[in-house]
Scaffold this active site. Structure first.
Site, PDB file in Angstrom:
ATOM      1  N   ASP A 188       4.452  16.292  11.212  1.00  0.00           N
ATOM      2  CA  ASP A 188       5.208  17.131  10.285  1.00  0.00           C
ATOM      3  C   ASP A 188       5.346  16.477   8.772  1.00  0.00           C
ATOM      4  OD1 ASP A 188       6.420  18.007  12.639  1.00  0.00           O
ATOM      5  OD2 ASP A 188       8.081  17.030  12.586  1.00  0.00           O
ATOM      6  N   SER A 189       4.879  15.344   8.517  1.00  0.00           N
ATOM      7  CA  SER A 189       4.585  14.816   7.257  1.00  0.00           C
ATOM      8  C   SER A 189       3.293  15.243   6.478  1.00  0.00           C
ATOM      9  CB  SER A 189       4.856  13.471   6.967  1.00  0.00           C
ATOM     10  OG  SER A 189       4.044  12.839   7.898  1.00  0.00           O
ATOM     11  N   GLY A 197      -3.600  -6.015   5.651  1.00  0.00           N
ATOM     12  CA  GLY A 197      -4.302  -5.579   4.675  1.00  0.00           C
ATOM     13  C   GLY A 197      -4.151  -4.307   4.045  1.00  0.00           C
ATOM     14  N   TYR A 215      12.156  13.941  20.377  1.00  0.00           N
ATOM     15  CA  TYR A 215      12.351  13.826  18.955  1.00  0.00           C
ATOM     16  C   TYR A 215      13.667  14.181  18.924  1.00  0.00           C
ATOM     17  CZ  TYR A 215      10.804  14.340  14.171  1.00  0.00           C
ATOM     18  OH  TYR A 215      10.354  14.022  12.961  1.00  0.00           O
ATOM     19  N   PRO A 271       0.789  -1.214   0.069  1.00  0.00           N
ATOM     20  CA  PRO A 271      -0.005   0.049   0.044  1.00  0.00           C
ATOM     21  C   PRO A 271       0.825   1.229  -0.095  1.00  0.00           C
ATOM     22  CG  PRO A 271      -0.754  -1.543   1.718  1.00  0.00           C
ATOM     23  CD  PRO A 271       0.706  -2.094   1.283  1.00  0.00           C
ATOM     24  N   GLY A 320       1.108   8.880   0.540  1.00  0.00           N
ATOM     25  CA  GLY A 320       1.658  10.203   0.297  1.00  0.00           C
ATOM     26  C   GLY A 320       2.996  10.013   0.016  1.00  0.00           C
ATOM     27  N   GLY A 321       3.769   8.688   0.274  1.00  0.00           N
ATOM     28  CA  GLY A 321       5.214   8.339  -0.028  1.00  0.00           C
ATOM     29  C   GLY A 321       6.190   9.075   1.364  1.00  0.00           C
TER      30      GLY A 321
END
Length: 582
Positions: free
Chosen positions: A211-212, A287, A489, A142, A145-146
């Site tokens: 952040d993505s 899935g 982070y 799947p 947005g990569g």
């Protein structure tokens, strides 16, 4: 070279970096403090190089092995415009956007490229695609947005079967809003900005802003157990996801090879071990998520982000703990350590005369308080809700900040932070152009161990830099707070532009991740596991926990057709099986 130059069915990022083709790159020209900062910390003259964009034509893309029978089945299912075998789309879908991904793809190290990219437009089409692929014994991965950075999007090296990337980008709608329950049914391929635009038009928000955000999707958030910057108010994706549908393999012996898992949007339940929790964070191994019922909220009447300074990180951590335990309930709570504070200040634009004098006055005040300017830490706290609530919450936070020796510096820095919060990946790409691999690792601990894990991880990284013989830099911030503890982070960079820099990077990455394990942290707080973090899973959740996960994946997907090799695999710590030097 396969060719299909028609317009792509869904938005996509450029194959060699973050963002779409034509996105404005990170500009250092108007940031006079950043070049000397980079020279001081990393020994690199960032003004000495200009990026020459890599050309796909210079890379040898392996030919697709998609057979005629499966090709025809896919074409008949989703239509010719939604089946792509051209080199660009196959390379775009080969990797995520981790630093290792970008180093490899820029060098033409492509690994096992998908043979075809398929864009289903409905849950029924997803089911038909999976049915055809399972019958053909193909591998399905799947794709949202990569933006994934833990190697969760790539096929295993040496995979002999056909690899199908299932891009969910056409399924990008908010389908329904139950205003009484305050939940919305959203398709899994909706990118953050597109989803928020649809919700905002009707007065709602999901409140989930990782952040993505610009290049991540609802399905991707669920599949990786994502957390957004406003999780202090809205919760992480596990709190927001109330129900979902997922196409998955059917039980052995069934006439059909697939079935649809449907979990109703209920406020709570006692239905045995939580199937919803099994799907959350499953990274495509169980899935393909097609749609989900998500908790939404009315857009707040008032919203602002206040900035604060502390004399040191210890004071900032203690204030964050007290704020989390108070009834202020901010929507966001962030505290940067001294290194990240210095980075933030170095990354600012040239100051106007007025702001220059304000900064001088502030420094004078800090010095008068006895602060060491090299130890100061900046914090941002976001407030949202009714005007009455915002005023009350600010008063609670201000009292805590003052008690820890900190001071409020108003909304100006917070407004700028809010505007620039999605820029970090562009800075990362800019540094990589300069031969500086930079990456992030994040973990969560109880409050009682936040200081320990910060100090020990910084120490471990600095020792690793020294061992590699290359200058490096590490910084950190509290990004998400809970009653019991917080996520910290870490961002690190190492000045090695050589062909062997992935070995250098791996040495530092291993040191950071192992520090998490040795000081009470988790392998990952919100980026997921993929292949990058899986070697530490037994230390994180115990061998028995990994055994449970293995049996779950084997039971649902005995043929290893669904994104195999993710979350649990047998690899070297810090080096995935797809490493450039593996």
């Amino acid at each position: 070279m396969s060719q299909n130059k028609s317009k792509a069915p869904a938005k996509y990022q450029k194959w060699w970096g973050w963002g779409a083709d034509g996105d404005k790159p990170y500009a250092v020209a108007n940031k006079p403090k950043f070049p000397p900062f980079a020279m001081d910390k990393l020994g690199v003259d960032i003004l000495a190089k200009d990026l020459t964009e890599p050309r796909l034509a210079d890379i040898d893309v392996p030919a697709s092995i998609l057979g005629d029978e499966l090709r025809e089945q896919l074409l008949s299912t989703v239509g010719a415009d939604n089946v792509r075998t051209d080199d660009e789309m196959r390379v775009v879908h080969s990797y995520g956007k981790g630093v290792r991904d970008l180093v490899r793809v820029r060098r033409g190290i492509l690994g096992r490229v998908p043979d075809v990219v398929v864009y289903p437009g409905s849950g029924d089409e997803v089911q038909a695609v999976m049915e055809a692929c399972l019958r053909a014994d193909a591998v399905l991965i799947p794709y949202g947005g990569g933006s994934n950075i833990v190697a969760a999007l790539e096929a295993e090296p040496g995979e002999q079967r056909v690899v199908v990337s299932v891009d969910m980008g056409r399924m990008n709608k908010v389908l329904e809003i139950d205003e009484q329950a305050e939940i919305a049914l959203i398709q899994a391929g909706a990118l953050g900005p597109d989803m928020e635009e649809q919700l905002n038009a009707k007065g709602w928000t999901l409140g989930h802003f990782p952040d993505s955000f610009m290049w991540s999707t609802v399905g991707g958030w669920i599949a990786t157990r994502s957390t957004g910057s406003q999780s202090d108010k809205y919760g992480d994706i596990a709190d927001i996801t109330r129900g979902l549908e997922m196409v998955m393999p059917a039980a052995e012996g069934s006439e059909q090879r697939t079935q649809v898992l449907s979990l109703h949007p209920l406020p709570s339940y006692s239905s045995g071990p939580s199937v919803r929790e099994m799907v959350l964070g499953s990274e495509g191994r169980l899935g393909i998520i097609t749609q989900a019922w998500m908790q939404v909220h009315r857009i707040a009447e008032a919203r602002e982000i206040q900035a604060y300074f502390y004399p040191n990180y210890d004071a900032g951590l203690k204030a964050a703990e007290l704020i989390a335990h108070s009834d202020a309930k901010p929507m966001m709570l962030r505290v940067s350590d001294a290194a990240e504070t210095e980075f933030s200040m170095a990354n600012g634009k040239k100051s106007s005369t007025k702001s220059h004098y304000i900064n001088k006055a502030m420094q004078k005040l800090m010095t008068a308080k006895g602060w060491n300017l090299e130890e100061i830490c900046i914090s941002f706290v976001g407030f949202e809700g009714s005007p009455v609530h915002v005023r009350y919450a600010k008063s609670v936070v201000n009292k805590i900040v003052r008690a820890q020796g900190g001071m409020n510096v108003g909304k100006g820095p917070g407004t700028l932070f809010d505007q620039k919060k999605y820029d970090i990946p562009y800075i990362r790409d800019f540094l990589l152009n300069m031969g500086i691999p930079a990456d992030v690792s994040e973990t969560a601990t109880p409050w009682s161990r936040t200081k320990e894990i910060h100090d020990e991880t910084v120490k471990a990284a600095e020792q690793a830099f020294a061992e590699t013989g290359h200058k490096g830099f590490i910084m950190c911030h509290v990004s998400h707070s809970y009653h019991a503890g917080a996520c910290q982070y870490f961002t690190f960079a190492v000045a090695d532009g050589s062909e062997d820099n992935m070995a250098t990077y791996d040495h530092v990455k291993r040191a950071v991740q192992q520090s998490f394990m040795e000081h009470g942290g988790t392998v990952s707080h919100h980026h997921g596991v993929g292949e990058e973090h899986s070697p530490w899973m037994e230390q994180d959740i115990s061998p028995a926990g990994v055994h449970i996960q293995r049996k779950l994946f084997e039971g649902v997907d005995p043929g290893k057709n669904l994104n195999p090799g993710k979350i649990v695999h047998d690899g070297k710590p810090g080096i995935s099986s797809n490493s450039a030097d593996a």
